[in-house]
Scaffold this motif. Sequence first.
Motif, PDB file in Angstrom:
ATOM      1  N   SER A 190       0.698  -1.279   0.127  1.00 23.35           N
ATOM      2  CA  SER A 190      -0.028   0.130  -0.050  1.00 23.35           C
ATOM      3  C   SER A 190       0.865   1.393   0.120  1.00 23.35           C
ATOM      4  O   SER A 190       2.055   1.305   0.533  1.00 23.35           O
TER       5      SER A 190
ATOM      6  N   SER B  93      -1.522   5.581   7.188  1.00 21.71           N
ATOM      7  CA  SER B  93      -2.345   4.329   7.406  1.00 21.71           C
ATOM      8  C   SER B  93      -2.393   3.982   5.881  1.00 21.71           C
ATOM      9  O   SER B  93      -1.613   4.322   4.738  1.00 21.71           O
ATOM     10  N   VAL B  94      -2.984   2.886   5.578  1.00 25.75           N
ATOM     11  CA  VAL B  94      -3.248   1.979   4.266  1.00 25.75           C
ATOM     12  C   VAL B  94      -4.241   2.995   3.551  1.00 25.75           C
ATOM     13  O   VAL B  94      -5.181   3.732   3.837  1.00 25.75           O
TER      14      VAL B  94
ATOM     15  N   GLY C  13      -7.708   3.330   1.015  1.00 30.16           N
ATOM     16  CA  GLY C  13      -9.007   3.022   1.010  1.00 30.16           C
ATOM     17  C   GLY C  13      -9.200   1.951   0.081  1.00 30.16           C
ATOM     18  O   GLY C  13      -9.919   1.069   0.394  1.00 30.16           O
TER      19      GLY C  13
ATOM     20  N   LYS D 271      -8.060  -1.216   1.896  1.00 28.83           N
ATOM     21  CA  LYS D 271      -9.068  -1.567   2.927  1.00 28.83           C
ATOM     22  C   LYS D 271     -10.240  -2.179   2.476  1.00 28.83           C
ATOM     23  O   LYS D 271     -10.879  -3.049   2.852  1.00 28.83           O
ATOM     24  N   ASN D 272     -10.941  -1.361   1.331  1.00 23.19           N
ATOM     25  CA  ASN D 272     -12.149  -2.124   0.530  1.00 23.19           C
ATOM     26  C   ASN D 272     -11.672  -3.436   0.289  1.00 23.19           C
ATOM     27  O   ASN D 272     -12.890  -4.573   0.637  1.00 23.19           O
TER      28      ASN D 272
ATOM     29  N   PHE E 245      -9.934  -5.820   1.555  1.00 24.90           N
ATOM     30  CA  PHE E 245      -9.672  -6.463   2.712  1.00 24.90           C
ATOM     31  C   PHE E 245     -11.193  -6.621   3.177  1.00 24.90           C
ATOM     32  O   PHE E 245     -11.587  -7.828   3.462  1.00 24.90           O
ATOM     33  N   ASP E 246     -12.037  -5.674   3.157  1.00 25.37           N
ATOM     34  CA  ASP E 246     -13.417  -5.740   3.577  1.00 25.37           C
ATOM     35  C   ASP E 246     -14.086  -6.843   2.739  1.00 25.37           C
ATOM     36  O   ASP E 246     -15.018  -7.414   3.483  1.00 25.37           O
TER      37      ASP E 246
ATOM     38  N   LEU F  62      -1.117  -2.119   8.579  1.00 28.24           N
ATOM     39  CA  LEU F  62      -1.510  -3.435   7.617  1.00 28.24           C
ATOM     40  C   LEU F  62      -1.043  -4.507   8.242  1.00 28.24           C
ATOM     41  O   LEU F  62      -1.965  -5.333   8.081  1.00 28.24           O
TER      42      LEU F  62
ATOM     43  N   ILE G 219      -4.332  -5.370  10.177  1.00 30.61           N
ATOM     44  CA  ILE G 219      -5.255  -5.661   9.577  1.00 30.61           C
ATOM     45  C   ILE G 219      -5.051  -7.317   9.058  1.00 30.61           C
ATOM     46  O   ILE G 219      -6.237  -8.377   9.292  1.00 30.61           O
TER      47      ILE G 219
END
Length: 199
Positions: free
Chosen positions: A79, A85-86, A88, A91-92, A94-95, A132, A135
């Motif tokens: 990232s 932070s990482v 979006g 993160k999306n 990963f979600d 990261l 997560i």
Amino acid sequence: MTGPVRLAVLCGSAATPSSTERLLRRAAAHAESLGARVDFFAGERLRLPLYGTPGAASDSAVLDLVTSVAAADGLLVGSPCYHGSVSGLLKNAFDHLEELRDRSAPYLDGRAVGCLVVGQGAQGPANALRALRDIVHALRGWPTPLGVTVDGPPLRAPADCELEVRLELVARQVVAFAEARRAVTGGVGRDVAAVSRSA
């Protein structure tokens, strides 16, 4: 379980090519030199519908990602550093792995994950790498002992030997852990047919 180790590679940069993508491609090349088979997600392949959007779970790009991660023995994830932070975008992605919650090996369970972050300065990339790794832990994965941070655009000169050594080492750790896990479990837990692409 026979055949080459399979790695899913997730690049959290919206730009392509990007510094993060170039970094990950070098690490992935090292993994391939060790015999791994790599499935690379960057650019359009990682521009997924926002998690939670109606119908997102059946989107073909989401199914492609979730199926690849479910079948993977390990991952390389990178990232850019955005505000400590990482991204979006990552993160999306990963979600969307919430789709794997009910599998025999949910989320990233038992898999090694090499983490890489590119940013400016020392503090931001270090914070993003920590986020990261957190997560990955939350998704039941195993961050490799080595995580790679890069201050500024990576690989500007072929002579950047120290960075190349770190990229090779993180790739080697992911592949070695995947091979060791296969030897112990016989590949049990890797859900190759995790998601139906026709769903």
